[in-house]
Design a protein around this motif. Structure first.
Motif, mmCIF file in Angstrom:
data_model
loop_
_atom_site.group_PDB
_atom_site.id
_atom_site.type_symbol
_atom_site.label_atom_id
_atom_site.label_comp_id
_atom_site.label_asym_id
_atom_site.label_seq_id
_atom_site.Cartn_x
_atom_site.Cartn_y
_atom_site.Cartn_z
ATOM 1 N N GLU A 71 0.976 -1.159 0.070
ATOM 2 C CA GLU A 71 -0.026 -0.148 -0.109
ATOM 3 C C GLU A 71 0.616 1.240 0.047
ATOM 4 O O GLU A 71 1.958 1.105 0.495
ATOM 5 C CB GLU A 71 -0.853 0.034 1.409
ATOM 6 N N LYS A 72 0.512 2.501 -0.907
ATOM 7 C CA LYS A 72 1.071 3.587 -0.613
ATOM 8 C C LYS A 72 -0.063 4.620 -0.673
ATOM 9 O O LYS A 72 -1.252 4.474 -1.072
ATOM 10 C CB LYS A 72 2.182 3.755 -1.648
ATOM 11 N N ILE A 73 0.328 5.844 0.156
ATOM 12 C CA ILE A 73 -0.726 6.894 0.105
ATOM 13 C C ILE A 73 -0.619 7.674 -0.982
ATOM 14 O O ILE A 73 0.387 8.052 -1.764
ATOM 15 C CB ILE A 73 -0.474 8.008 1.145
ATOM 16 N N GLU A 74 -1.792 7.854 -2.003
ATOM 17 C CA GLU A 74 -2.049 8.563 -3.011
ATOM 18 C C GLU A 74 -2.380 10.169 -2.645
ATOM 19 O O GLU A 74 -1.654 10.976 -3.309
ATOM 20 C CB GLU A 74 -3.180 8.177 -3.922
ATOM 21 N N ALA A 75 -2.953 10.481 -1.823
ATOM 22 C CA ALA A 75 -3.190 11.725 -1.288
ATOM 23 C C ALA A 75 -3.992 12.033 0.102
ATOM 24 O O ALA A 75 -4.592 11.022 0.608
ATOM 25 C CB ALA A 75 -4.673 12.245 -2.313
ATOM 26 N N ILE A 83 -8.103 10.374 3.481
ATOM 27 C CA ILE A 83 -6.863 9.876 2.948
ATOM 28 C C ILE A 83 -7.211 8.811 1.838
ATOM 29 O O ILE A 83 -8.035 7.933 1.880
ATOM 30 C CB ILE A 83 -6.121 9.151 3.919
ATOM 31 N N THR A 84 -6.612 8.990 0.745
ATOM 32 C CA THR A 84 -6.543 7.897 -0.347
ATOM 33 C C THR A 84 -5.247 7.112 -0.472
ATOM 34 O O THR A 84 -4.165 7.247 -0.361
ATOM 35 C CB THR A 84 -6.756 8.321 -1.749
ATOM 36 N N TYR A 85 -5.629 5.693 -0.249
ATOM 37 C CA TYR A 85 -4.730 4.524 -0.368
ATOM 38 C C TYR A 85 -4.621 3.806 -1.603
ATOM 39 O O TYR A 85 -5.911 3.420 -2.078
ATOM 40 C CB TYR A 85 -4.711 3.514 0.746
ATOM 41 N N PHE A 103 -10.524 6.733 2.813
ATOM 42 C CA PHE A 103 -10.828 6.973 4.269
ATOM 43 C C PHE A 103 -11.189 8.285 4.459
ATOM 44 O O PHE A 103 -10.385 9.275 4.145
ATOM 45 C CB PHE A 103 -9.531 6.483 4.985
ATOM 46 N N HIS A 104 -12.424 8.461 5.033
ATOM 47 C CA HIS A 104 -13.079 9.841 5.234
ATOM 48 C C HIS A 104 -13.637 9.720 6.689
ATOM 49 O O HIS A 104 -14.750 8.824 6.780
ATOM 50 C CB HIS A 104 -14.107 10.065 4.049
#
Length: 152
Positions: A71-75, A83-85, A103-104
């Protein structure tokens, strides 16, 4: 039948929304200690858990099966607590071209709050099932995290 899809779930939470966002934005490594079906996570590449170039490896359980992915963070949108993973590798890539968790954390005017998880995905082909097990996993894991955040 479409290869692209989106699934979403909202989980009411009792712990403060700010505590939730702080956990996922600054202490993601700690989530493995708070959710029963999340067995292990480690840094795969990089030194900072929350940098966009950092890749983490996750081991988790869905539908009774132990699975892995990277996994990596996109935004990250701090103002909107989102947060978008991007998930890939492991048990994801053989089945999906695209797989994202969004995730919101949302606070309502009445003081209540909830976590919204959205899964965006694109299946490799029509034989791949929709990832409903991930929605159930995120729901159960969120309930575990919330219960543990209330204790802290």
């Amino acid at each position: 039948m479409a290869l692209k899809g989106k699934l979403s779930t909202e989980i009411p939470i009792k712990a403060p929304a700010s505590k939730w966002f702080h956990l996922f934005a600054t202490k993601l490594y700690h989530v493995q200690n708070l959710a029963e079906r999340l067995h292990h996570t480690k840094l795969h590449e990089g030194e900072d858990w929350h940098h966009k170039d950092t890749i983490k490896q996750w081991t988790y359980e869905i539908d009774g099966k132990v699975l892995t992915c990277k996994e990596k963070i996109e935004a990250v949108d701090e103002e909107n607590k989102t947060i978008t993973y991007i998930l890939f590798g492991g048990d994801i890539s053989p089945h999906y071209k695209v797989f994202k968790f969004i995730f919101h954390v949302i606070e309502k005017e009445d003081g209540s709050a909830y976590v919204n998880w959205t899964l965006e995905y694109e299946k490799i082909d029509h034989s791949v099932e929709h990832p409903y097990g991930y929605v159930e996993y995120l729901t159960k894991s969120s309930e575990d995290v919330d219960a543990n955040l209330l204790k802290a």
